[in-house]
Design an enzyme around this catalytic site. Sequence first.
Site, mmCIF file in Angstrom:
data_model
loop_
_atom_site.group_PDB
_atom_site.id
_atom_site.type_symbol
_atom_site.label_atom_id
_atom_site.label_comp_id
_atom_site.label_asym_id
_atom_site.label_seq_id
_atom_site.Cartn_x
_atom_site.Cartn_y
_atom_site.Cartn_z
ATOM 1 N N CYS A 225 0.688 -1.031 0.102
ATOM 2 C CA CYS A 225 -0.014 0.154 -0.034
ATOM 3 C C CYS A 225 0.769 1.386 -0.047
ATOM 4 C CB CYS A 225 -0.983 -0.197 1.054
ATOM 5 S SG CYS A 225 -2.201 -1.276 1.282
ATOM 6 N N GLU B 257 4.072 1.261 2.163
ATOM 7 C CA GLU B 257 5.207 0.867 3.134
ATOM 8 C C GLU B 257 6.402 1.185 2.480
ATOM 9 O OE1 GLU B 257 1.666 -1.878 3.512
ATOM 10 O OE2 GLU B 257 2.690 -0.876 1.947
#
Length: 793
Positions: free
Chosen positions: A438, A440
């Site tokens: 997502c 990270e």
Amino acid sequence: MAKTKERGMNDRIRRLRKISTETQPHIYMERAVLETEAYQMYEGKVSVPELRALVLKHFFTHKKLYIGEDELIVGEKGDYPQSAPTFPELCCHTLEDMHNMNDRSVVNFTVTEDDLKIQEEQIIPYWEDRSMRRRILDSMTPEWKEAYAAGIFTEFMEQRGPGHTVGSVKLYEKGYLDYQEDIRQALAALDFQHDPEALNKRDQLNAMSIACEAIMILGKRYGELARQMADSCADEARRKELLQIAANCDIVPAHKPETFYQAIQTYWFTHLAVTTELNPWDAYSPGHFDQHLGPFYKRDTEAGILTRDQALELMECLWVKFYNQPAPPKVGVTLKESSTYTDFANINTGGITPEGEDGVNEVSYIILDCMDEMQLVQPNSNVQISRKNPRRFLKRACEIARKGWGQPAFYNTEAIIQELLNAGKTLEDARQGGCSGCVETGAFGNEAYILLGYFNLPKVFELTLFNGVDPMTGKQLGPRTGEAKDFQTFDQLWEAYTKQIDHFLDIKVRGSNVIESLYAKYMPVPFLSVLTNDCITAGKDYNAGGARYNTSVIQGVGTGTIADCLSAVKYNVYDHGNCTMEELLAAMKEDFRGHERLLNLVRSHTPKYGNDDDYADNLMRKVFNYFLDSVSGRPNMRGGTYRVDMLPTTCHVYFGDVMIASPNGRLAHKPVSEGISPEKGADRNGPTAVIKSCAKMDHLKTGGTLLNQKFTPQVVAGEEGLNHMADLIRTYFDMDGHHIQFNVVGRETLLAAQRNPEEYRDLIVRVAGYSDYFRNLDKPLQDEIIERTEQGF
């Protein structure tokens, strides 16, 4: 390759895209069958790492191959597009699970009677007691199981393997024969006289070499198949394409790629091998793809063997390949925390070079054109925006984002680099890092940054208000920290809350440390270890600390909800006496029915996070800092430490479902806030107030934060709207914001799509760190997106 007649999709790509998007996903059993065969042949006769490598080799040697009509990039995980292999070594599905996959109304996978028979007669008898899910749950303490069942935290690796890893530039500089030579040298250097780990290192290095053989076998088989198809092909143009595919496979993946075309193909073979070896959180990603492909593109175009249109066509063929691969099925809590079947391969475009210069090149714009034309929810495309990037690049990305299908997401290059530096990476490694999954952050090619699950900050506060008792079940889950009605000051309540946070974090970390140890022992990943820098020289597996950096990450969920809950209690109970604690708790237990005055008070007359109001924003910062400090720096089992991210995937829906009403007026079972976005409807002062509130969080101490914003199409229309959008991103990033993404769609459109999903089959929305078709979302998640605040400038 056919020359495109217009920018973007030509007839070939339209046909490939149609097959990819209109094929019904199905369960693919061949991997599970061949894996079981390999275990029965080799288990107990070789080391565990060698066993895992032999599984991959056995599968790639015997799996059914597929080259579709029109394909230029070859390779499928299954037997056809939209095949979903199962991984019984991780999660051995019951027959009930299989029926549920077939029968559910949202994102179902076809399961045939033959599939059920294979599962019942071959897979379940062998794997039921051997799967990692069984090992994990059998190893957890009663307090862990109770907290897990209550939705206080989740565990990513209960059904998926460690992941979140991204390729480095060496993927495009080496072939697998080169990797084998590196392994041979590492084997020759082992010291069996003084190193007590020499035998383990030998086993691991042997396994890595076998894994290299596996992918080279796959490449060779695809080359042979392409030649066979060429021999019987009557269409001369297609025959030449098949022979070119075969010629590519003569080079890659055994040798380093020589052309732009081969560079894409070698990456795709590598992607398939990583995601076939084990089912990882999340899919492998190709690093700074535009920068890695840039030299190939420049060389090939200057040599006259590649045009821009041909490069775009190849990129679009790759996009189809990404979309062809749904993430393997999930069940239980794992499905609830991530109810999507996109596989989270995240394409980083833009940013800066390893030398610190502007990283945008011609391939960057080709990738933007590709995502614009393809409009697929997978891969998960992003742009890294650096102060050194031209405004043209930012505006082109905004042009795509305002079309309303949720991509690209925008990331702050300078923030990413500083986050990595703060986490102990070198400047060189930080500059080559970026985002995967997502949002990270990781050091590409050098780091195993493994996500361990979500932590429900609002739920822990709920338990605090009820003296450690879960009001959903009446169970005493947390320590007895005192009755909320007896706290005379907010500080006393805060002290109780921090004790509950510490208690559940301790349970979570102890469990995660055991799980990491189980994966190191039973589920090494020799192929992924080949690709991750320092694993070969260390003779250690990726899952056992072989990477240069080894990070474990816990994701905090519900930032906006917990900030507003704290604000509601502090403002109304302690600071202004607008209500008593007893009145507030009674209203929560009764879902605010009959407590309309109090509901209006906490919803409409209380400071809210997201409005640049320091009262609420400081409480956000207070809970964030405590969570951050409580997690960061804890040692993990791989020689690294823990960090935090602030994102939910779809876990904010699940976490809300296990809660009664909250002090801020959120009703029972409704989703908590997603990412670091404000609570739905709480942000009333426009998008600039939102980013100013969010920027009060210290993003640079995290491994990633996620901010969603929603606009109607009219707000970002025209040149003025485009400039407003670009300026908002630049301003947020100047304040060290990590990430921002947009839904550009009106509420009425979403409501119409909810009523008539078949009429809006192609409507895509941004959910959290990914996009998905609106029709594929469960109603609670659809409602949550509909209720997000529509901002305007």
